[in-house]
Design a protein around this motif. Structure first.
Motif, PDB file in Angstrom:
ATOM      1  N   LYS A 198      -6.385   0.747   5.482  1.00  0.00           N
ATOM      2  CA  LYS A 198      -5.214  -0.138   5.453  1.00  0.00           C
ATOM      3  C   LYS A 198      -5.775  -1.556   5.365  1.00  0.00           C
ATOM      4  CE  LYS A 198      -2.677  -1.344   9.051  1.00  0.00           C
ATOM      5  NZ  LYS A 198      -1.729  -1.345  10.186  1.00  0.00           N
ATOM      6  N   LEU A 225       0.842  -1.200   0.000  1.00  0.00           N
ATOM      7  CA  LEU A 225       0.000   0.000   0.000  1.00  0.00           C
ATOM      8  C   LEU A 225       0.876   1.249   0.000  1.00  0.00           C
ATOM      9  CD1 LEU A 225      -2.567  -1.009   2.791  1.00  0.00           C
ATOM     10  CD2 LEU A 225      -2.780  -1.370   0.330  1.00  0.00           C
ATOM     11  N   TYR A 238       0.780   4.097   1.223  1.00  0.00           N
ATOM     12  CA  TYR A 238      -0.158   4.530   2.247  1.00  0.00           C
ATOM     13  C   TYR A 238      -0.283   6.045   2.398  1.00  0.00           C
ATOM     14  CZ  TYR A 238      -2.886   4.392   6.531  1.00  0.00           C
ATOM     15  OH  TYR A 238      -3.881   4.549   7.453  1.00  0.00           O
ATOM     16  N   GLY A 288      -5.883  -0.037  -5.907  1.00  0.00           N
ATOM     17  CA  GLY A 288      -6.907   0.469  -5.001  1.00  0.00           C
ATOM     18  C   GLY A 288      -8.144   0.914  -5.761  1.00  0.00           C
TER      19      GLY A 288
END
Length: 303
Positions: A108, A84, A86, A157
């Motif tokens: 997450k 990820l 993030y 994503g």
């Protein structure tokens, strides 16, 4: 000087109170879990990269109550279903949304290749479904309108976001508490240079392999080609891509747009001629950085 210090402390506490990180699942209740020795890894180099997620969370960013417009977005960072990005495609996006009065929850989520996951392809979607339910379950406390909760995703994503928006007929896990009485269908989708299809001709091969395995069945491949899952009930959608994306071909977004149009789903799409892949907010990248303004206009129009 003392009064100034007190003011700074008060403001600091006020700002920090707007961010909270919550576990997605109660202890011992995480679905699709198996015990392993795997440890979560965080690599902080040019960006914060998280892999082997063990404890999925929702990091909630709330704008000041005075500027909150009721909208909320579940933000799904990309990373090829291997990790990820993030901060780059997560917390930085949440901060931008907050500046527009929009609440955000950075997801997450568990990754399908984790040794702690039983059925690989289910884990990210289970976490996304739980995440959007958590936003709605806390709507009154977080100044959110339950009918203005959407999902946003970047790259892989974006695939997860579009999966949430096309696979909402059934939850991918059994209810465990009152949160799971909330709706899982997002009210809108924001897909940024998204992986949409698992068709080997146009997909991002790494994302496809990580999610479904290298030799998925034809049925599974079709199920997670999200352009093939669009119906008239698919949420209104904003799509962004670049024509020179060499990582996730623009054909992914074109197919999704075509499917949405054929099903009469209100859709806005922007294709920029260049910019490549993984540009996030594109700060300083010629006029591509104006894409966030197009998104803001679109979100305001939803109201």
């Amino acid at each position: 000087m003392k009064s100034f210090s007190v003011l700074v402390l008060f403001l600091s506490l006020s700002v920090s109170a707007q961010i909270k990180t919550l576990p997605l699942w109660p202890e011992g209740k995480m679905p699709n879990y198996q015990k392993s020795d795997e440890k979560e890894e965080i690599d902080v180099n040019t960006i914060s990269w998280i892999s082997k997620v063990q404890q999925p969370t929702l990091e909630v960013y709330l704008p000041p109550q005075a500027s909150a417009n009721g909208q909320a977005v579940l933000v799904c960072p990309g990373g090829g279903y291997a990790g990820l990005a993030y901060d780059w495609e997560g917390t930085e996006i949440a901060k931008y949304l907050n500046s527009k009065g929009i609440a955000a929850g950075v997801l997450k989520y568990r990754l399908p290749g984790s040794a702690s996951v039983k059925e690989n392809f289910k884990a990210p979607l289970q976490d996304a479904q739980r995440g959007i339910r958590m936003l709605r379950a806390n709507a009154s406390d977080w100044n959110i309108d339950k009918e203005k909760v959407g999902v946003m995703g970047f790259s892989a994503g974006g695939h997860l976001a579009s999966t949430l928006g096309t696979h909402f007929q059934n939850a991918f896990y059994s209810a465990i508490d009152d949160i799971d009485s909330e709706e899982i269908r997002p009210d809108f989708m924001i897909l940024i240079y998204p992986v949409i299809s698992t068709d080997p001709k146009i997909t991002h091969q790494g994302s496809r392999d990580n999610l479904l395995g290298k030799n998925p069945t034809a049925a599974l491949e079709k199920q997670f080609s999200n352009d093939l899952q669009v119906t008239e009930n698919t949420p209104t959608t904003f799509i962004l891509h670049t024509g020179d994306d060499q990582t996730v071909p623009v054909e992914n977004s074109l197919r999704m747009y075509k499917a949405l149009q054929e099903n009469k789903v209100q859709t806005e799409m922007h294709i920029y001629p260049k910019g490549g892949h993984g540009f996030s907010l594109a700060n300083g990248v010629y006029y591509l950085e104006s894409w966030s303004e197009r998104l803001t206009d679109w979100l305001r129009n939803l109201n």
